[in-house]
Design a protein around this motif. Structure first.
Motif, PDB file in Angstrom:
ATOM      1  N   GLY A 120      26.893  13.229 -12.226  1.00 32.75           N
ATOM      2  CA  GLY A 120      27.999  14.050 -12.726  1.00 32.75           C
ATOM      3  C   GLY A 120      28.114  15.296 -12.120  1.00 32.75           C
ATOM      4  N   ASN A 143      31.583  17.015 -13.061  1.00 36.99           N
ATOM      5  CA  ASN A 143      31.734  17.067 -14.466  1.00 36.99           C
ATOM      6  C   ASN A 143      31.756  18.550 -14.837  1.00 36.99           C
ATOM      7  OD1 ASN A 143      31.762  14.385 -14.318  1.00 36.99           O
ATOM      8  ND2 ASN A 143      29.927  14.163 -15.795  1.00 36.99           N
ATOM      9  N   THR A 144      31.152  19.356 -14.156  1.00 35.40           N
ATOM     10  CA  THR A 144      31.056  20.842 -14.650  1.00 35.40           C
ATOM     11  C   THR A 144      31.390  21.565 -13.377  1.00 35.40           C
ATOM     12  OG1 THR A 144      29.714  20.319 -16.531  1.00 35.40           O
ATOM     13  CG2 THR A 144      29.719  22.669 -15.902  1.00 35.40           C
ATOM     14  N   TYR A 151      38.280  18.072 -12.850  1.00 39.02           N
ATOM     15  CA  TYR A 151      37.706  17.817 -13.908  1.00 39.02           C
ATOM     16  C   TYR A 151      37.828  19.246 -14.970  1.00 39.02           C
ATOM     17  CZ  TYR A 151      35.337  13.443 -13.285  1.00 39.02           C
ATOM     18  OH  TYR A 151      35.355  12.059 -13.037  1.00 39.02           O
ATOM     19  N   ARG A 180      39.736  19.512 -18.558  1.00 37.23           N
ATOM     20  CA  ARG A 180      38.826  20.025 -19.673  1.00 37.23           C
ATOM     21  C   ARG A 180      39.740  21.117 -20.245  1.00 37.23           C
ATOM     22  NH1 ARG A 180      36.086  24.604 -20.391  1.00 37.23           N
ATOM     23  NH2 ARG A 180      36.198  25.152 -18.192  1.00 37.23           N
TER      24      ARG A 180
END
Length: 338
Positions: A214, A217-218, A232, A236
């Motif tokens: 991941g 992902n952040t 991403y 978001r």
């Protein structure tokens, strides 16, 4: 008082949808060392001997599908509207110029106009929300290559990315709300793809990108310049504006070229997966593009739409890009003044 110079730069478009002009465009685009980042001899062989001879006629047919007799290329048309609207918004204290990284209007001609009018400084705004070496980095590179020949160089600043710009996010959300996202089975945030090797080059630690589960992902200090991680984060933020639960949407990447692995998941594979799961209606955002173009108008609506229907789906709806939405012009104006 001298004016402040603003240089808006988008990717580019052929001068016409005819094969010769498409071939010329593809040659300039794909010969950029930041786009196909391999040995120069190999790049020349691939581009001039393999890719362009086969791709130009096919791409010309696609451009003919989206080309308007009145307005021409949608990318150039909306870029020109953005240019005009921004100049009106900023007023006489600024001189706004529009350029394309490849083809017309050229960065060289735009810089020449700014130089001739003795602007006090220049702010370069590449019109790519997420940073990538092959897009934003290439614009920065080209501007510096040209300006280094000037005897007097004014203060020059560059926008690196604006993937989380609040007004940009709100504009995409506003465009999406028109289609009532809650009535769709699934939402896609489809970004332009990049080879994995280019993403990995942005990992200055050498031990994070594609090595940590991941990893994109952040957004964090390690991946803050990563195109995928910024993508991403953009998705978001738009999803939060629309109150979309995480299971309702998927981030994916389109427009891959060649056999090397690109950033995943691929949009085409996600579309097929959702169709096989029985999903009937998809809503697609393309937040890597600030103006509608071949990759949005045709690739999403026509190509993915046809693939989805062939597998049992019913409808793929594209959410239009930022184009000349007033709130988006506000966002560019804030970047220009900042």
């Amino acid at each position: 008082m001298a004016k402040k110079g603003i240089l808006l730069v988008n990717l580019g478009t052929p001068d016409s949808p005819q094969t010769a002009d498409v071939r010329k465009y593809l040659n300039e685009f794909l010969m950029d060392a930041r786009v196909i980042d391999v040995n120069p001899v190999l790049r020349a062989f691939l581009v001039k001997g393999v890719i362009v001879p086969f791709r130009a006629p096919k791409s010309a047919k696609l451009y003919q599908e989206i080309w308007s007799a009145e307005t021409g290329s949608p990318l150039l048309y909306y870029s020109q509207l953005q240019h005009k609207a921004l100049q009106q918004r900023l007023g006489d204290e600024y001189q706004v110029e529009l350029a394309m990284r490849y083809q017309s209007p050229s960065i060289q001609s735009a810089l020449d106009r700014l130089k001739a009018n003795l602007v006090s400084d220049i702010k370069v705004i590449p019109l790519f929300p997420q940073y990538a070496s092959a897009s934003t980095g290439s614009v920065h590179d080209k501007v510096m290559e040209l300006v280094k020949e000037w005897q007097t160089i004014p203060n020059i600043s560059f926008i690196n990315s604006f993937h989380d710009n609040e007004k940009m996010i709100e504009t995409f959300a506003n465009n999406g709300r028109k289609y009532q996202p809650e009535t769709y089975d699934h939402i896609l945030f489809s970004f332009h793809g990049l080879p994995q090797r280019q993403i990995m080059k942005c990992d200055h630690t050498g031990n994070y990108c594609l090595k940590v589960d991941g990893c994109c992902n952040t957004l964090n200090d390690t991946n803050k310049f990563c195109y995928s991680a910024q993508s991403y984060d953009t998705a978001r933020l738009i999803a939060e504006k629309l109150d979309l639960p995480q299971e309702k949407y998927t981030v994916c990447f389109q427009s891959r070229l060649g056999s090397d692995p690109w950033v995943q998941p691929y949009t085409s594979e996600i579309v097929a997966k959702l169709a096989k799961e029985g999903k009937k209606r998809l809503l697609v955002f393309c937040p890597a593009f600030v103006a509608d173009c071949l990759e949005t108008v045709y690739e999403v609506t026509e190509e993915y739409g046809a693939e989805f229907k062939a597998l049992g789906g019913e409808h793929v709806q594209l959410v239009e890009s930022l184009n000349d939405a007033p709130l988006w012009i506000d966002a560019i104006a804030e970047m220009a003044r900042g």
